[in-house]
Design an enzyme around this catalytic site. Structure first.
Site, PDB file in Angstrom:
ATOM      1  N   GLY A   1       5.609 -76.339  29.742  1.00 54.74           N
ATOM      2  CA  GLY A   1       6.337 -75.687  30.826  1.00 54.74           C
ATOM      3  C   GLY A   1       7.152 -76.674  31.637  1.00 54.74           C
ATOM      4  O   GLY A   1       8.304 -76.400  32.006  1.00 54.74           O
ATOM      5  N   ASP A   2       6.576 -77.839  31.927  1.00 53.65           N
ATOM      6  CA  ASP A   2       7.297 -78.872  32.670  1.00 53.65           C
ATOM      7  C   ASP A   2       8.494 -79.382  31.883  1.00 53.65           C
ATOM      8  O   ASP A   2       9.591 -79.540  32.424  1.00 53.65           O
ATOM      9  CB  ASP A   2       6.362 -80.041  32.980  1.00 53.65           C
ATOM     10  CG  ASP A   2       5.421 -79.753  34.125  1.00 53.65           C
ATOM     11  OD1 ASP A   2       5.866 -79.205  35.147  1.00 53.65           O
ATOM     12  OD2 ASP A   2       4.228 -80.078  34.010  1.00 53.65           O
ATOM     13  N   THR A   3       8.278 -79.669  30.607  1.00 52.34           N
ATOM     14  CA  THR A   3       9.354 -80.236  29.805  1.00 52.34           C
ATOM     15  C   THR A   3      10.481 -79.236  29.593  1.00 52.34           C
ATOM     16  O   THR A   3      11.667 -79.587  29.672  1.00 52.34           O
ATOM     17  CB  THR A   3       8.805 -80.707  28.450  1.00 52.34           C
ATOM     18  OG1 THR A   3       7.713 -81.607  28.674  1.00 52.34           O
ATOM     19  CG2 THR A   3       9.876 -81.421  27.653  1.00 52.34           C
TER      20      THR A   3
END
Length: 414
Positions: free
Chosen positions: A186-188
Site C-alpha cells: 500500500g505504501d509503495t
C-alpha cells in the site's frame, strides 16, 4: 518540464539526469513519502530530507533508521530508502525549525509530506500558506484516506489501506484467513502514484508559465493509501456493479483467466501462465496432452475457465513428475511463461538481475558493503543512478542551510 534555478548537480551530471535541477523537500517518514522521494532522487532530483533531532536516549531521525535488521545501530534498509538524499536535522515542533523549513520550501519545486491531514496546517505550512510565497510549488500529500472526506482524520497505515482497498480480502486461500503480501505494498503503490502526480503537475506547471507566473503554477497532489490500492484492483468493482459478483479469494490461481497458477514439482513449485490461446496449445503439447491442445472447447479463455479444474489437474500431474529445473527449461523452450518462486538468495544469485544492473553495491558510512535494488525504470538517454549512500543523521545540515542568508542551525539551540 520547468524546474527551479537551483540546480542540484554539476553540468556533466546534470546532462545525464532526467530531473537535474529539481529541488525536493521531503518531510515524510517511514515508507510512502520517502519512497516517492527516493524515486525522484534516483533520477537526479536534489532531495533534502528533513529529519527530527536525536532525543535524550539517542534515537532520532526517520524511524525507518531503526527498522528491521541493523548494522551498528542503522537499518540496512536505509541504504535503499534514503540513497541519493541529503539529511538535514530540523525540529518542526519549534517555530525556529519551521521558519527554516519555510525558507527551504520557498526555494524548492516540490514538497513531500505524509503526515496526518491537518498537521501541516497546524504548523502554518498548509499549501495555501506555502504557495503564497512560492506559487509554483507542487505539494505531494500522502495519507491514509486523503485530504477530504469523512475518514480524513483517521490514522492510516498500509496494512489498513490494503484491507480497505480490496487487496487483503483476495489475498488468501479459499476459506482461510487473508494474509498480507509480506511487504508494504500500500505504501509503495501510494508512493508511485505520488511520483506520477508530481510529474503530471510539473508538466501542467510548465504549460501555465506566463508573465504573471514565470515559473508556472503549482498544485496539490493528494494521494490516499487506500485509493492507490483500489486503483490496482482490476475488474473487482465493475464485476460487482454489472453482475453483483463479489470476487472471492483463490489462492495462487487467477480466477477468470485460465490457466494461471502455481503447480507442484518433484522438488518445489513453479508458476505457469498459460492463459493465452496460442500459449495454451503450446503448453498442452509440451506436457503430452495434445488432446487438450486440440480441443475446440478449450481454444479460448471462456471455455478454459469452465474446465479449469481439469486443466490444472493435467498440468499438476505433469509438473509433479519432474524437478523444477526441467519444467522451467522445457516450458521456456516452448515459449510458455514459467518461473521459479524466488527467495532473496535466488534473486542475489540470478545472472539476469546482475546483467540488468538490478543489484548494485552501496558502501555505508562505516564501510559495510550492502547490495540494494537497482534503478527502475531504465531510461536510454537520461538513466538514473545511485550517486550517494544513505546519509547519516544531519550529515548535510550545514551545507544546505549555509545558503539561507548564511544561517547555521542547531536543534538544541546552540
Amino acid at each position: 518540464m520547468s524546474i527551479s534555478s537551483t540546480p542540484s548537480a554539476s553540468p556533466s551530471t546534470a546532462s545525464l539526469s532526467a530531473l537535474a535541477g529539481l529541488r525536493v523537500i521531503e518531510l515524510g517518514q517511514l515508507i510512502a513519502g520517502p519512497f516517492a522521494g527516493k524515486t525522484l532522487a534516483d533520477f537526479g532530483a536534489e532531495v533534502i530530507k528533513i529529519e527530527p533531532p536525536a532525543t535524550e536516549n539517542g534515537a532520532g531521525g526517520d524511524p525507518l533508521r531503526q527498522w528491521r535488521m541493523l548494522h551498528n545501530g542503522l537499518s540496512v534498509w536505509w541504504q535503499v530508502q534514503s540513497r541519493n538524499k541529503k539529511s538535514v536535522v530540523l525540529d518542526l515542533r519549534t517555530p525556529e525549525g519551521r521558519a527554516i523549513v519555510r525558507e527551504l520550501i520557498d526555494q524548492a519545486d516540490v514538497v513531500i509530506e505524509n503526515f496526518k491531514p491537518g498537521t501541516m496546517e497546524k504548523w502554518g505550512m498548509g499549501y495555501e500558506a506555502l504557495s503564497r510565497s512560492n506559487p509554483g510549488l507542487i505539494m505531494l500529500r500522502i495519507s491514509g484516506y486523503g485530504q477530504t472526506g469523512p475518514y480524513r482524520e483517521r490514522p492510516g497505515f498500509a496494512v489498513v489501506a490494503e484491507a480497505m482497498g480490496g487487496m487483503r480480502y483476495l489475498n488468501a486461500e479459499p476459506g482461510r484467513t487473508p494474509v498480507r503480501a509480506g511487504v508494504s505494498l500500500g505504501d509503495t503503490l501510494a508512493a508511485l502514484h505520488g511520483v506520477i502526480g508530481i510529474l503530471l503537475a510539473l508538466q501542467a506547471r510548465h504549460a501555465s508559465i506566463s508573465p504573471e507566473a514565470p515559473k508556472g503554477r503549482g498544485q496539490v497532489v493528494d494521494v490516499a493509501l487506500y485509493e492507490a490500492v483500489f486503483n490496482c484492483m482490476e475488474s473487482l468493482l465493475p464485476e460487482f456493479s454489472a453482475f453483483g459478483a463479489v470476487r472471492q479469494p483463490a489462492g495462487s490461481a487467477l480466477p477468470g483467466i485460465a490457466p494461471s497458477n502455481a503447480y507442484p514439482c518433484a522438488d518445489g513449485m513453479v508458476v505457469i501462465g498459460g492463459n493465452g490461446d496460442s500459449i495454451f496449445k503450446r503448453l498442452m503439447s509440451s506436457i503430452g496432452r495434445e488432446d487438450l491442445a486440440q480441443d475446440p472447447g478449450l481454444a479460448t479463455n471462456p471455455g478454459r475457465v469452465q474446465r479449469i479444474d481439469d486443466i490444472d489437474a493435467a498440468i499438476s500431474a505433469w509438473t509433479s513428475r519432474h524437478p523444477v529445473s526441467e519444467v522451467v527449461d522445457q516450458l521456456n523452450a516452448a515459449s510458455v511463461p514459467v518461473g521459479r518462486i524466488y527467495n532473496a538468495q535466488d534473486i542475489a544469485e540470478d545472472p539476469h538481475y546482475r546483467a540488468r544492473e538490478m543489484i548494485l553495491p552501496v558502501t555505508t558510512h562505516d564501510g559495510l558493503t550492502v547490495e540494494v535494488p537497482g534503478i527502475v525504470p531504465k531510461l536510454s538517454r537520461t538513466p538514473g543512478a545511485i550517486t550517494r549512500r544513505g546519509p547519516t543523521l544531519g550529515e548535510d545540515t550545514d551545507e544546505v542551510l549555509s545558503g539561507l542568508k548564511g544561517m547555521s542551525y542547531r536543534p538544541d539551540g546552540g
